[in-house]
Design an enzyme around this catalytic site. Structure first.
Site, PDB file in Angstrom:
ATOM      1  CG  ASN A   1       1.076  -2.110   8.203  1.00 53.18           C
ATOM      2  OD1 ASN A   1       1.751  -2.238   9.216  1.00 53.18           O
ATOM      3  ND2 ASN A   1       0.200  -3.022   7.824  1.00 53.18           N
TER       4      ASN A   1
ATOM      5  CE  LYS B   1       1.982  -5.876   3.960  1.00 54.62           C
ATOM      6  NZ  LYS B   1       0.813  -6.688   4.358  1.00 54.62           N
TER       7      LYS B   1
ATOM      8  NE  ARG C   1      -2.129  -3.091  11.171  1.00 56.21           N
ATOM      9  CZ  ARG C   1      -1.407  -4.202  11.342  1.00 56.21           C
ATOM     10  NH1 ARG C   1      -0.177  -4.265  10.863  1.00 56.21           N
ATOM     11  NH2 ARG C   1      -1.911  -5.236  11.977  1.00 56.21           N
TER      12      ARG C   1
ATOM     13  CG  HIS D   1      -6.484  -8.660  12.940  1.00 57.98           C
ATOM     14  ND1 HIS D   1      -6.536  -9.986  13.321  1.00 57.98           N
ATOM     15  CD2 HIS D   1      -5.335  -8.505  12.250  1.00 57.98           C
ATOM     16  CE1 HIS D   1      -5.452 -10.617  12.880  1.00 57.98           C
ATOM     17  NE2 HIS D   1      -4.714  -9.739  12.229  1.00 57.98           N
TER      18      HIS D   1
ATOM     19  CG  LEU E   1     -11.339 -16.195   9.204  1.00 59.43           C
ATOM     20  CD1 LEU E   1     -12.192 -17.357   8.704  1.00 59.43           C
ATOM     21  CD2 LEU E   1     -10.914 -16.408  10.650  1.00 59.43           C
TER      22      LEU E   1
ATOM     23  CB  SER F   1      -0.893 -15.370   7.596  1.00 58.65           C
ATOM     24  OG  SER F   1       0.191 -15.994   8.252  1.00 58.65           O
ATOM     25  N   GLY F   2      -2.615 -14.228   9.998  1.00 57.85           N
ATOM     26  CA  GLY F   2      -3.014 -13.844  11.343  1.00 57.85           C
ATOM     27  C   GLY F   2      -4.532 -13.769  11.342  1.00 57.85           C
TER      28      GLY F   2
ATOM     29  NE  ARG G   1       0.974 -14.202  15.270  1.00 57.98           N
ATOM     30  CZ  ARG G   1       0.410 -13.179  14.663  1.00 57.98           C
ATOM     31  NH1 ARG G   1      -0.897 -13.144  14.484  1.00 57.98           N
ATOM     32  NH2 ARG G   1       1.137 -12.162  14.236  1.00 57.98           N
TER      33      ARG G   1
ATOM     34  CG  ASP H   1      -0.212 -20.082   1.250  1.00 53.97           C
ATOM     35  OD1 ASP H   1      -1.414 -20.391   1.113  1.00 53.97           O
ATOM     36  OD2 ASP H   1       0.327 -19.176   0.610  1.00 53.97           O
TER      37      ASP H   1
ATOM     38  NE  ARG I   1      -2.490 -18.875  -1.278  1.00 56.46           N
ATOM     39  CZ  ARG I   1      -1.902 -17.743  -1.659  1.00 56.46           C
ATOM     40  NH1 ARG I   1      -2.430 -17.037  -2.647  1.00 56.46           N
ATOM     41  NH2 ARG I   1      -0.808 -17.300  -1.062  1.00 56.46           N
TER      42      ARG I   1
ATOM     43  CD  GLU J   1     -10.733  -9.785   1.724  1.00 51.29           C
ATOM     44  OE1 GLU J   1     -10.245  -9.617   0.588  1.00 51.29           O
ATOM     45  OE2 GLU J   1     -10.465  -9.057   2.694  1.00 51.29           O
TER      46      GLU J   1
ATOM     47  CD  GLU K   1      -6.166  -4.263   8.198  1.00 56.48           C
ATOM     48  OE1 GLU K   1      -5.805  -4.382   9.373  1.00 56.48           O
ATOM     49  OE2 GLU K   1      -5.694  -4.940   7.256  1.00 56.48           O
TER      50      GLU K   1
END
Length: 393
Positions: free
Chosen positions: A7, A14, A87, A176, A203, A205-206, A235, A277, A279, A328, A379
């Protein structure tokens, strides 16, 4: 089949090597800051401790060479890799399904790159590098847009002049798709005939939603680009399109500045004024930060609003599934979104919702009219399975 999944981003790469039969992940990692000072590779081998290799990565070709060197050190030489899956963010009008890499299909990735310039060009370069370095290994393109390609025309067509739309291939492409496809597959395996109309909630960051009826995508929230739909980390999501014109005319911004603003300086980051973020934003909201609380409230509202929109595209829904980083891991976000949907008959068991697990699971109550699940996405596995299917032919 042993498949290497890659990716590639504009400054990252990645990778994951896994076996499609046993589902074992042999090694995975991420090459960061490619072409930038301070580049490194973070990686793990057979689920061990994460390791970090600080190494110069001037370009993607150098990164790929290091990846294969790390694979060999982990006990996997080139001969043990039977396929490489790539990807690709934007498949445009050429990829209604995954395809084996040829000169022609690689050319298509570059042709549609203006729709996703930060991703497609880098992905095409990496595909070319892999073909040149390892000509004996087959490569497969798995486009994130493929799953959405056949949504009904009434859902994907924009109300712009037909000649403009057709000439420039303007339509809803979504994103996605590989994740949404996995979420449907796993939900179906878990619930069997109890699921027919699923709202898949990726759900992170994107972020995007997908309406999936008996395995077929009926609509999705991202549009021509991944900027549309939900409020995301940086975004803005859906806004009045005339906002762009207003910012240019009255604000004096250039088109490129507006593009950067809406993609990289907006969303949760802009509303909270603290971080992209969630969190960090959630922690500050709990301490009384009103801007952070508003960022959360807007995210919950907009997400629940678009879940209802996805349900409408299927004339109802019987299941919804949360996935990706936020979906998640945040029981707070799941709970708040489901409370917004209580009028639909959505009820979750807060005890089940609070459980942390890597396994797919049902978190709704017995009397909930809608089954609610948490489905950790994968994915890489979906990409690897496509590689196995296409190369085995």
């Amino acid at each position: 089949m042993n498949v290497l999944v890659i990716n590639a981003g504009s400054s990252s790469l990645k990778y994951q090597l896994l076996n499609t039969e046993t589902r074992e992940v042999f090694t995975k990692g991420n090459c960061e800051r490619i072409g930038i000072d301070g580049s490194f590779i973070g990686y793990t081998v057979r689920g061990g401790e994460k390791q970090k290799l600080e190494v110069a990565l001037p370009d993607h070709k150098t990164a790929i060479k290091h990846v294969f060197q790390l694979l060999e050190e982990a006990g996997f030489d080139q001969s043990k890799i039977e396929g490489i899956g790539h990807r690709v963010v934007q498949g445009g009008w050429y990829f209604p399904e995954s395809k084996v890499v040829t000169d022609e299909t690689l050319g298509w990735v570059r042709e549609v790159a203006p729709l996703a310039p930060l991703h497609n060009y880098a992905e095409a370069d990496v595909i070319e590098i892999c073909r040149d370095m390892f000509p004996s290994i087959g490569n497969v393109i798995v486009a994130d847009t493929s799953f959405h390609y056949n949504i009904p025309e009434k859902a994907h067509r924009y109300a712009l002049p037909r000649d403009v739309v057709d000439k420039l291939h303007i339509r809803k492409y979504g994103a996605h798709g590989t994740s949404h496809r996995y979420i449907w597959k796993t939900t179906k395996e878990l619930l069997g005939d109890d699921v027919h109309k699923l709202v898949s909630c990726h759900l992170g960051s994107g972020a995007s939603l997908s309406a999936i009826q008996d395995g077929h995508d009926m609509d999705t929230t991202m549009g021509l680009t991944p900027l549309d739909g939900l409020i995301m980390g940086t975004r803005c999501g859906t806004i009045d399109p005339a906002t762009v014109c207003y910012l240019v005319r009255e604000g004096g911004y250039t088109i490129d500045e507006v593009d950067t603003m809406m993609n990289k300086q907006s969303g949760i980051l802009a509303i909270s004024g603290v971080s992209s973020d969630t969190r960090d934003v959630e922690e500050r909201a709990q301490k009384g930060d009103a801007h952070c609380q508003m960022a959360l409230d807007m995210f919950f509202y907009r997400t629940s609003q678009l879940i209802a929109e996805m349900a409408q595209s299927m004339h109802g829904f019987d299941t919804m599934a949360f996935s990706a980083g936020i979906g998640e891991n945040s029981d707070t976000f799941r709970s708040a979104i489901c409370k917004e949907l209580a009028w639909f008959g959505v009820k979750i068991d807060e005890e089940k919702n609070s459980v942390r697990s890597d396994d797919p699971r049902v978190i709704s109550t017995e009397d909930s009219k809608i089954k609610v699940l948490v489905v950790p996405t994968n994915e890489e596995l979906m990409i690897a399975l496509d590689v196995q299917e296409l190369l085995s032919k």
